[in-house]
Design an enzyme around this catalytic site. Structure first.
Site, PDB file in Angstrom:
ATOM      1  N   TYR A 120       6.377   8.434  17.356  1.00 14.99           N
ATOM      2  CA  TYR A 120       6.818   8.366  15.803  1.00 14.99           C
ATOM      3  C   TYR A 120       8.071   8.796  15.808  1.00 14.99           C
ATOM      4  O   TYR A 120       8.990   8.395  14.957  1.00 14.99           O
ATOM      5  CB  TYR A 120       5.675   8.744  14.858  1.00 14.99           C
ATOM      6  CG  TYR A 120       5.959   8.462  13.515  1.00 14.99           C
ATOM      7  CD1 TYR A 120       5.488   7.555  12.848  1.00 14.99           C
ATOM      8  CD2 TYR A 120       6.515   9.403  12.635  1.00 14.99           C
ATOM      9  CE1 TYR A 120       5.790   7.093  11.444  1.00 14.99           C
ATOM     10  CE2 TYR A 120       6.610   9.443  11.343  1.00 14.99           C
ATOM     11  CZ  TYR A 120       6.148   8.313  10.580  1.00 14.99           C
ATOM     12  OH  TYR A 120       6.540   8.024   9.372  1.00 14.99           O
ATOM     13  N   LYS A 136      11.503   6.967  14.317  1.00 14.01           N
ATOM     14  CA  LYS A 136      12.234   7.473  13.076  1.00 14.01           C
ATOM     15  C   LYS A 136      13.658   7.932  13.143  1.00 14.01           C
ATOM     16  O   LYS A 136      14.391   7.862  12.614  1.00 14.01           O
ATOM     17  CB  LYS A 136      11.195   8.308  12.337  1.00 14.01           C
ATOM     18  CG  LYS A 136       9.995   7.450  11.657  1.00 14.01           C
ATOM     19  CD  LYS A 136      10.489   6.350  10.694  1.00 14.01           C
ATOM     20  CE  LYS A 136       9.181   5.800  10.001  1.00 14.01           C
ATOM     21  NZ  LYS A 136       9.586   4.791   9.182  1.00 14.01           N
ATOM     22  N   ILE A 156       4.317  13.240   1.009  1.00  9.84           N
ATOM     23  CA  ILE A 156       4.046  12.621  -0.245  1.00  9.84           C
ATOM     24  C   ILE A 156       2.345  12.243  -0.201  1.00  9.84           C
ATOM     25  O   ILE A 156       1.684  11.954   1.002  1.00  9.84           O
ATOM     26  CB  ILE A 156       4.489  11.042  -0.012  1.00  9.84           C
ATOM     27  CG1 ILE A 156       6.221  11.306   0.001  1.00  9.84           C
ATOM     28  CG2 ILE A 156       4.509  10.215  -1.179  1.00  9.84           C
ATOM     29  CD1 ILE A 156       6.782  12.184  -1.130  1.00  9.84           C
ATOM     30  N   VAL A 190       6.005  -7.090  11.600  1.00  9.24           N
ATOM     31  CA  VAL A 190       7.419  -6.859  11.830  1.00  9.24           C
ATOM     32  C   VAL A 190       8.002  -6.824  13.163  1.00  9.24           C
ATOM     33  O   VAL A 190       8.989  -6.697  13.578  1.00  9.24           O
ATOM     34  CB  VAL A 190       7.826  -5.627  10.870  1.00  9.24           C
ATOM     35  CG1 VAL A 190       7.779  -6.206   9.423  1.00  9.24           C
ATOM     36  CG2 VAL A 190       7.235  -4.454  11.115  1.00  9.24           C
ATOM     37  N   ARG A 196       0.661  -1.085   0.031  1.00 13.51           N
ATOM     38  CA  ARG A 196       0.056   0.015  -0.053  1.00 13.51           C
ATOM     39  C   ARG A 196       0.899   1.356  -0.006  1.00 13.51           C
ATOM     40  O   ARG A 196       2.006   1.334   0.551  1.00 13.51           O
ATOM     41  CB  ARG A 196      -0.872   0.189   1.205  1.00 13.51           C
ATOM     42  CG  ARG A 196      -2.010  -1.120   1.382  1.00 13.51           C
ATOM     43  CD  ARG A 196      -2.932  -0.796   2.460  1.00 13.51           C
ATOM     44  NE  ARG A 196      -2.536  -0.238   3.668  1.00 13.51           N
ATOM     45  CZ  ARG A 196      -3.206   0.161   4.608  1.00 13.51           C
ATOM     46  NH1 ARG A 196      -4.459   0.333   4.809  1.00 13.51           N
ATOM     47  NH2 ARG A 196      -2.564   0.653   5.741  1.00 13.51           N
ATOM     48  N   ALA A 249      10.677   9.665  17.756  1.00 11.37           N
ATOM     49  CA  ALA A 249      11.875   8.835  18.194  1.00 11.37           C
ATOM     50  C   ALA A 249      12.149   7.529  17.340  1.00 11.37           C
ATOM     51  O   ALA A 249      13.352   7.399  17.487  1.00 11.37           O
ATOM     52  CB  ALA A 249      11.591   8.654  19.720  1.00 11.37           C
TER      53      ALA A 249
END
Length: 247
Positions: free
Chosen positions: A151, A155, A183, A57, A13, A153
């Site tokens: 999020y 990344k 995006i 994951v 996706r 932290a």
């Protein structure tokens, strides 16, 4: 000659689908992992000829089992793209431990689990070109935002994990971080209310290129990172953001 194998997490996706599509067009066999949207995964498999597997994951054991299947059925990958990601936004003072763990376990630990499970086979492969790992980061891993401490932290951790892996896996495997800016995906449009003309205009005013990026823009950068033209590039970040941040 057997086509090289690529594994893409979150590859059915949004940006991940565009990355899988580009790798297919470059001549790779692609195994795409997905977490929950079986319908989207089925459509991607039918349209692009992907091999799709349902994998969380964040679950190290599930990743290890999936990797065993991939290696047994397809062999060692030449390319690993760690794209799976999760957003759970809350103000810091309202963020639960579960909110923190789910995002960090998916976005950061998921990269660790997949690399640990697949990189040894990449190192042992007889591929003359060596292997390539591309970790998909985020601009908020460099510049923070409100309501996304988990999020941001996670990344930021992906970016530094990329550099550590690049040091330890060189020269056989190159590792770089691909960082999309704004995006246009369904998730981003909904989260930032980009269907509203005023919201879209405000977003565009921050981007020197005066357009919102497309998943294909990110795929263009991936094509460079997996190709011979980037053979001397490792431990780096490639930011695809239309000049919005210029770090």
């Amino acid at each position: 000659m057997t086509r090289p194998l690529a594994v893409v997490s979150g590859g059915t996706r949004g940006i991940g689908l565009a990355l899988s599509d580009r790798l297919v067009k470059l001549g790779h066999r692609v195994v795409a992992f997905y977490h929950s949207d079986a319908e989207a995964a089925g459509l991607a498999a039918d349209r692009l000829g992907l091999h799709v597997m349902r994998v969380d994951v964040a679950d190290a054991d599930a990743v290890a089992r999936a990797a065993e299947t991939v290696l047994a059925e397809h062999g060692a990958p030449r390319v690993l793209v760690n794209n799976a990601g999760l957003n759970v936004d809350r103000p810091f003072l309202e963020m639960s431990l579960d909110d923190w763990r789910r995002v960090v376990d998916t976005n950061l630990s998921g990269v660790f689990h997949l690399c640990r499970a697949l990189v040894p086979a990449m190192l042992d492969s007889d591929d003359d070109g060596g292997g390539v790992v591309v970790n998909v980061g985020a601009t908020t891993g460099i510049r923070p935002r409100r309501n996304g401490v988990n999020y941001c932290a996670s990344k930021a951790g992906v970016l530094h994990l990329t550099k550590c892996l690049a040091l330890e896996l060189a020269p056989r495997v190159r590792v770089n971080c691909l960082i999309p800016g704004l995006i246009e995906t369904d998730e981003v449009v909904a989260r930032l209310d980009l269907d509203d003309p005023d919201s879209r205009a405000a977003a565009l005013a921050e981007i020197p290129q005066r357009r919102i990026g497309t998943p294909e823009d990110v795929a263009d950068a991936l094509e460079f990172l997996v190709g011979s033209g980037s053979a001397y590039l490792t431990g780096q970040k490639i930011i695809v953001d239309g000049g919005q941040f210029m770090w």
